[in-house]
Design a protein around this motif. Structure first.
Motif, PDB file in Angstrom:
ATOM      1  N   ASN A 302      13.761  -0.402  -3.413  1.00 22.01           N
ATOM      2  CA  ASN A 302      13.721   0.157  -2.065  1.00 22.01           C
ATOM      3  C   ASN A 302      13.056   1.530  -2.128  1.00 22.01           C
ATOM      4  O   ASN A 302      13.678   2.519  -2.514  1.00 22.01           O
ATOM      5  CB  ASN A 302      15.139   0.276  -1.501  1.00 22.01           C
ATOM      6  CG  ASN A 302      15.133   0.719  -0.047  1.00 22.01           C
ATOM      7  OD1 ASN A 302      14.102   1.138   0.483  1.00 22.01           O
ATOM      8  ND2 ASN A 302      16.278   0.631   0.600  1.00 22.01           N
ATOM      9  N   ILE A 303      11.784   1.603  -1.759  1.00 27.25           N
ATOM     10  CA  ILE A 303      11.021   2.846  -1.861  1.00 27.25           C
ATOM     11  C   ILE A 303      11.641   3.954  -1.012  1.00 27.25           C
ATOM     12  O   ILE A 303      11.608   5.128  -1.373  1.00 27.25           O
ATOM     13  CB  ILE A 303       9.553   2.617  -1.441  1.00 27.25           C
ATOM     14  CG1 ILE A 303       8.883   1.638  -2.415  1.00 27.25           C
ATOM     15  CG2 ILE A 303       8.773   3.935  -1.413  1.00 27.25           C
ATOM     16  CD1 ILE A 303       7.447   1.321  -2.076  1.00 27.25           C
ATOM     17  N   ASN A 304      12.243   3.609   0.110  1.00 23.58           N
ATOM     18  CA  ASN A 304      12.795   4.616   1.018  1.00 23.58           C
ATOM     19  C   ASN A 304      13.937   5.408   0.385  1.00 23.58           C
ATOM     20  O   ASN A 304      14.252   6.516   0.826  1.00 23.58           O
ATOM     21  CB  ASN A 304      13.289   3.949   2.303  1.00 23.58           C
ATOM     22  CG  ASN A 304      12.145   3.334   3.097  1.00 23.58           C
ATOM     23  OD1 ASN A 304      11.040   3.866   3.112  1.00 23.58           O
ATOM     24  ND2 ASN A 304      12.402   2.210   3.748  1.00 23.58           N
ATOM     25  N   GLU A 305      14.570   4.851  -0.642  1.00 24.10           N
ATOM     26  CA  GLU A 305      15.672   5.550  -1.294  1.00 24.10           C
ATOM     27  C   GLU A 305      15.191   6.545  -2.343  1.00 24.10           C
ATOM     28  O   GLU A 305      15.974   7.339  -2.857  1.00 24.10           O
ATOM     29  CB  GLU A 305      16.629   4.543  -1.959  1.00 24.10           C
ATOM     30  CG  GLU A 305      17.406   3.691  -0.983  1.00 24.10           C
ATOM     31  CD  GLU A 305      18.431   2.830  -1.687  1.00 24.10           C
ATOM     32  OE1 GLU A 305      18.564   2.962  -2.909  1.00 24.10           O
ATOM     33  OE2 GLU A 305      19.105   2.047  -1.006  1.00 24.10           O
ATOM     34  N   LEU A 306      13.908   6.510  -2.667  1.00 26.33           N
ATOM     35  CA  LEU A 306      13.379   7.385  -3.715  1.00 26.33           C
ATOM     36  C   LEU A 306      13.115   8.793  -3.182  1.00 26.33           C
ATOM     37  O   LEU A 306      12.598   8.958  -2.084  1.00 26.33           O
ATOM     38  CB  LEU A 306      12.082   6.809  -4.286  1.00 26.33           C
ATOM     39  CG  LEU A 306      12.183   5.484  -5.029  1.00 26.33           C
ATOM     40  CD1 LEU A 306      10.781   4.964  -5.351  1.00 26.33           C
ATOM     41  CD2 LEU A 306      12.985   5.621  -6.299  1.00 26.33           C
ATOM     42  N   SER A 307      13.478   9.783  -3.983  1.00 28.45           N
ATOM     43  CA  SER A 307      13.193  11.166  -3.609  1.00 28.45           C
ATOM     44  C   SER A 307      11.912  11.668  -4.263  1.00 28.45           C
ATOM     45  O   SER A 307      11.287  12.611  -3.778  1.00 28.45           O
ATOM     46  CB  SER A 307      14.360  12.078  -4.015  1.00 28.45           C
ATOM     47  OG  SER A 307      14.577  12.019  -5.420  1.00 28.45           O
ATOM     48  N   SER A 308      11.504  11.026  -5.354  1.00 22.57           N
ATOM     49  CA  SER A 308      10.318  11.463  -6.082  1.00 22.57           C
ATOM     50  C   SER A 308       9.052  10.918  -5.423  1.00 22.57           C
ATOM     51  O   SER A 308       8.869   9.706  -5.302  1.00 22.57           O
ATOM     52  CB  SER A 308      10.393  10.981  -7.542  1.00 22.57           C
ATOM     53  OG  SER A 308       9.141  11.122  -8.177  1.00 22.57           O
ATOM     54  N   LYS A 309       8.155  11.834  -4.993  1.00 22.90           N
ATOM     55  CA  LYS A 309       6.893  11.413  -4.388  1.00 22.90           C
ATOM     56  C   LYS A 309       6.025  10.666  -5.399  1.00 22.90           C
ATOM     57  O   LYS A 309       5.306   9.727  -5.057  1.00 22.90           O
ATOM     58  CB  LYS A 309       6.150  12.631  -3.843  1.00 22.90           C
ATOM     59  CG  LYS A 309       6.829  13.278  -2.646  1.00 22.90           C
ATOM     60  CD  LYS A 309       6.021  14.468  -2.138  1.00 22.90           C
ATOM     61  CE  LYS A 309       6.709  15.099  -0.933  1.00 22.90           C
ATOM     62  NZ  LYS A 309       5.962  16.284  -0.426  1.00 22.90           N
ATOM     63  N   LYS A 310       6.097  11.092  -6.655  1.00 29.62           N
ATOM     64  CA  LYS A 310       5.328  10.447  -7.716  1.00 29.62           C
ATOM     65  C   LYS A 310       5.751   8.988  -7.883  1.00 29.62           C
ATOM     66  O   LYS A 310       4.912   8.084  -7.980  1.00 29.62           O
ATOM     67  CB  LYS A 310       5.519  11.206  -9.032  1.00 29.62           C
ATOM     68  CG  LYS A 310       4.747  10.631 -10.196  1.00 29.62           C
ATOM     69  CD  LYS A 310       5.006  11.460 -11.448  1.00 29.62           C
ATOM     70  CE  LYS A 310       4.303  10.858 -12.660  1.00 29.62           C
ATOM     71  NZ  LYS A 310       4.566  11.645 -13.886  1.00 29.62           N
ATOM     72  N   GLU A 311       7.070   8.761  -7.893  1.00 29.81           N
ATOM     73  CA  GLU A 311       7.568   7.393  -8.043  1.00 29.81           C
ATOM     74  C   GLU A 311       7.240   6.547  -6.822  1.00 29.81           C
ATOM     75  O   GLU A 311       6.893   5.371  -6.940  1.00 29.81           O
ATOM     76  CB  GLU A 311       9.088   7.413  -8.284  1.00 29.81           C
ATOM     77  CG  GLU A 311       9.507   7.997  -9.619  1.00 29.81           C
ATOM     78  CD  GLU A 311       8.908   7.235 -10.786  1.00 29.81           C
ATOM     79  OE1 GLU A 311       8.898   5.995 -10.759  1.00 29.81           O
ATOM     80  OE2 GLU A 311       8.437   7.888 -11.735  1.00 29.81           O
ATOM     81  N   LYS A 312       7.353   7.127  -5.641  1.00 30.32           N
ATOM     82  CA  LYS A 312       7.013   6.391  -4.418  1.00 30.32           C
ATOM     83  C   LYS A 312       5.560   5.934  -4.455  1.00 30.32           C
ATOM     84  O   LYS A 312       5.240   4.785  -4.159  1.00 30.32           O
ATOM     85  CB  LYS A 312       7.244   7.276  -3.186  1.00 30.32           C
ATOM     86  CG  LYS A 312       8.685   7.424  -2.767  1.00 30.32           C
ATOM     87  CD  LYS A 312       8.778   8.257  -1.492  1.00 30.32           C
ATOM     88  CE  LYS A 312      10.221   8.370  -1.031  1.00 30.32           C
ATOM     89  NZ  LYS A 312      10.344   9.174   0.200  1.00 30.32           N
ATOM     90  N   PHE A 313       4.677   6.856  -4.832  1.00 33.10           N
ATOM     91  CA  PHE A 313       3.250   6.537  -4.882  1.00 33.10           C
ATOM     92  C   PHE A 313       2.977   5.457  -5.912  1.00 33.10           C
ATOM     93  O   PHE A 313       2.240   4.493  -5.647  1.00 33.10           O
ATOM     94  CB  PHE A 313       2.459   7.806  -5.208  1.00 33.10           C
ATOM     95  CG  PHE A 313       0.971   7.571  -5.325  1.00 33.10           C
ATOM     96  CD1 PHE A 313       0.206   7.308  -4.202  1.00 33.10           C
ATOM     97  CD2 PHE A 313       0.355   7.604  -6.561  1.00 33.10           C
ATOM     98  CE1 PHE A 313      -1.162   7.086  -4.304  1.00 33.10           C
ATOM     99  CE2 PHE A 313      -1.010   7.386  -6.676  1.00 33.10           C
ATOM    100  CZ  PHE A 313      -1.780   7.133  -5.549  1.00 33.10           C
ATOM    101  N   LEU A 314       3.557   5.595  -7.098  1.00 33.17           N
ATOM    102  CA  LEU A 314       3.329   4.627  -8.163  1.00 33.17           C
ATOM    103  C   LEU A 314       3.762   3.226  -7.745  1.00 33.17           C
ATOM    104  O   LEU A 314       3.026   2.249  -7.917  1.00 33.17           O
ATOM    105  CB  LEU A 314       4.078   5.049  -9.429  1.00 33.17           C
ATOM    106  CG  LEU A 314       3.974   4.092 -10.615  1.00 33.17           C
ATOM    107  CD1 LEU A 314       2.536   3.979 -11.089  1.00 33.17           C
ATOM    108  CD2 LEU A 314       4.864   4.544 -11.760  1.00 33.17           C
TER     109      LEU A 314
END
Length: 326
Positions: A302-314
């Motif tokens: 679930n991308i929406n739960e991620l706080s890291s912009k790097k992880e979201k982008f990846l």
């Protein structure tokens, strides 16, 4: 004499620059009931020569080069202590750690101890007598499977996967024949920890640091080679089978997705390096590996739960199969 006996297992390979500091960090504990087992794994520098200076105070084993996992397994076979501590040859135990651990062990029924690891030596270290019993194995195992998942969920420790800063009961290791996988040169620490946890009842996290990790750029944790690329398949397969047979663990697709992102990142880095920056060749191989191994494993995150912009982008570009951006 201190009643709790510790076995300190030190695999050594070309560590002449730091091995003296490592050995002396154990001597300086001022703890009597401890044995040091140093395994020289076919060093080509002066590591063995330096170790021989301490031959009256340590058990020294010489062998041809077999790798760190093989060396640690030899150390386990030779150990006679109640508890095992694995110490890398370029790292150190922090002052007063063994006395602190001994008091902690005598104070409660404990099978496994997890502590924090520091990578910069402080001027003064104040050991904190604080411990927390881990009652949820799922939380602990999840933090080993994926470091990024554990960061996002604010789990208790930044030191779940690596072997440093952990204390293992030798009785459990011997009874269940727990060993390091000598076929792997990546994630072997994580699998050993998971196997061990499977047979533990009383697990404690200590909110202190006993282990100093030296960030040596030539160490194996910083190396990337083509062999690692070929091992990714074996690691993924082993992770699937390990998680499914662990008693009391509830398989989590999201956690496994995070793990696959970790593996894919390593795989892509290895491929690019092995292709010597020939990006067209690298992209072709990255596509092939994606189809063979990864498929839809990322879609549970679930991308929406991620706080890291790097992880979201990846994760977004992985899901979109934008192999050039990857």
């Amino acid at each position: 004499m201190n009643s709790v006996k510790f076995s300190i297992i030190i695999p050594v390979y070309n560590a002449e620059k730091y091995i003296d500091k490592c050995i002396k960090s154990v001597f300086e504990q001022k703890y009597e009931n401890v044995e040091i087992i140093a395994i020289d794994d076919g060093s080509s520098d002066k590591s063995l020569e330096r170790l021989k200076q301490y031959k009256d105070k340590i058990e020294l084993i010489e062998q041809k080069n077999h790798g760190v996992s093989y060396s640690r397994n030899i150390g386990i076979e030779k150990a006679t202590g109640d508890w095992l501590i694995f110490l890398d040859a370029d790292d150190e135990l922090l002052c007063g750690s063994l006395n602190y651990l001994s008091e902690t062990i005598k104070d409660a029924s404990i099978d496994y101890i997890i502590t924090n690891v520091i990578s910069e030596m402080p001027n003064e270290l104040q050991l904190q007598f604080f411990k927390r019993k881990i009652t949820d194995k799922n939380e602990l195992i999840n933090s080993i499977v994926s470091i990024n998942y554990s960061k996002e969920k604010n789990f208790f420790s930044n030191n779940s996967r690596c072997i440093g800063g952990k204390i293992f009961k030798r009785e459990i290791v011997k009874k269940y024949k727990i060993k390091f996988d000598t076929e792997l040169n990546t994630f072997e620490d994580g699998f050993f920890n998971m196997e061990y946890i499977n047979y533990c009842e009383d697990i404690y996290f200590l909110n202190t640091s006993i282990y100093y990790y030296r960030n040596v750029k030539t160490s194996k944790t910083h190396s990337i080679d083509e062999k690692n690329t070929s091992q990714i398949h074996a690691i993924v397969t082993k992770m699937q089978s390990t998680l499914k047979r662990m008693s009391g663990y509830n398989y989590n697709e999201e956690v496994f997705g995070y793990f696959m992102v970790d593996m894919y990142r390593i795989l892509c880095g290895n491929i690019v390096k092995s292709c010597k920056l020939n990006l067209y060749k690298a992209i072709k191989l990255i596509k092939e590996e994606y189809k063979k191994l990864f498929g839809d494993k990322f879609y549970f995150i679930n991308i929406n739960e991620l706080s890291s912009k790097k992880e979201k982008f990846l994760i977004k570009i992985i899901k979109k199969k934008n192999f050039f951006l990857i």
